[in-house]
Design an enzyme around this catalytic site. Structure first.
Site, short mmCIF file in Angstrom:
data_model
loop_
_atom_site.label_atom_id
_atom_site.label_comp_id
_atom_site.label_asym_id
_atom_site.label_seq_id
_atom_site.Cartn_x
_atom_site.Cartn_y
_atom_site.Cartn_z
N HIS A 1 0.81 -1.21 0.00
CA HIS A 1 0.00 0.00 0.00
C HIS A 1 0.85 1.27 0.00
CE1 HIS A 1 -3.88 -2.07 1.62
NE2 HIS A 1 -3.42 -2.61 0.50
N GLU B 1 0.69 4.00 1.81
CA GLU B 1 1.13 4.44 3.14
C GLU B 1 2.35 3.63 3.57
OE1 GLU B 1 -3.46 4.09 3.71
OE2 GLU B 1 -1.95 3.30 2.33
N CYS C 1 -6.28 1.17 5.50
CA CYS C 1 -6.72 -0.15 5.95
C CYS C 1 -6.19 -0.39 7.37
CB CYS C 1 -6.24 -1.24 4.99
SG CYS C 1 -4.49 -1.66 5.13
N CYS D 1 -2.34 -0.68 7.54
CA CYS D 1 -1.66 0.60 7.36
C CYS D 1 -1.86 1.49 8.58
CB CYS D 1 -2.13 1.29 6.08
SG CYS D 1 -1.46 0.51 4.58
#
Length: 162
Positions: free
Chosen positions: A79, A81, A117, A120
């Site tokens: 991801h 992040e 999410c 993250c």
């Protein structure tokens, strides 16, 4: 001429970073800013050296019709992040803000109800980042104070807020 506000300035940069995404489903871009300096950037894509979904032409989560917020372990991507956090020193992230923009890869529409999410969120907490600001549309955004993610531990309640 009106000067763009600082938050939308940084969100615009995160949106530009999202254009490097290799995901066939969602394009996410993140930047970490501390003391008005960009510390790191990240976008979602396969780990270094692995084939990207863009290259293979297949998004397994899309193929299996897995809804957003579920079964991330099946996804090839790291991801945005996480990639930004991996690229930064923790001392540079303590007290920082993470700016996040997500767009649908096909329609280019902004992701509805954008948020990090649960995995993250945990990384953001441990990185020492104070807030996450997500783009709702070209001029509107929502700020998430990270202390709220600490106090309202979704892993205990089972409400993951996607």
């Amino acid at each position: 001429m009106l000067r763009k506000d600082k938050i939308n300035y940084y969100l615009d940069i995160a949106e530009t970073v999202s254009e490097r995404s290799t995901c066939l489903r969602k394009m996410w871009g993140a930047i970490i800013v501390n003391n008005d300096e960009i510390v790191a950037t990240g976008y979602n894509g396969a780990p270094r050296g692995r084939a990207n979904c863009l290259d293979t032409g297949v998004c397994i989560r899309e193929k299996l019709k897995i809804p957003r917020g579920e079964r991330y372990e099946i996804c090839r991507s790291v991801h945005a992040e996480a990639n930004a956090i991996i690229s930064a020193s923790r001392k540079d992230m303590i007290g920082a803000t993470l700016y996040l923009v997500g767009r649908d890869a096909a329609t280019k529409e902004y992701v509805e109800n954008p948020s990090s999410c649960s995995m993250c969120k945990r990384m953001v907490i441990n990185a020492g980042i104070l807030q996450v600001i997500v783009r709702i549309n070209k001029t509107e955004y929502k700020a998430f104070p990270v202390h709220d993610w600490i106090e309202n531990d979704e892993s205990l309640s089972g409400t993951f807020g996607y």
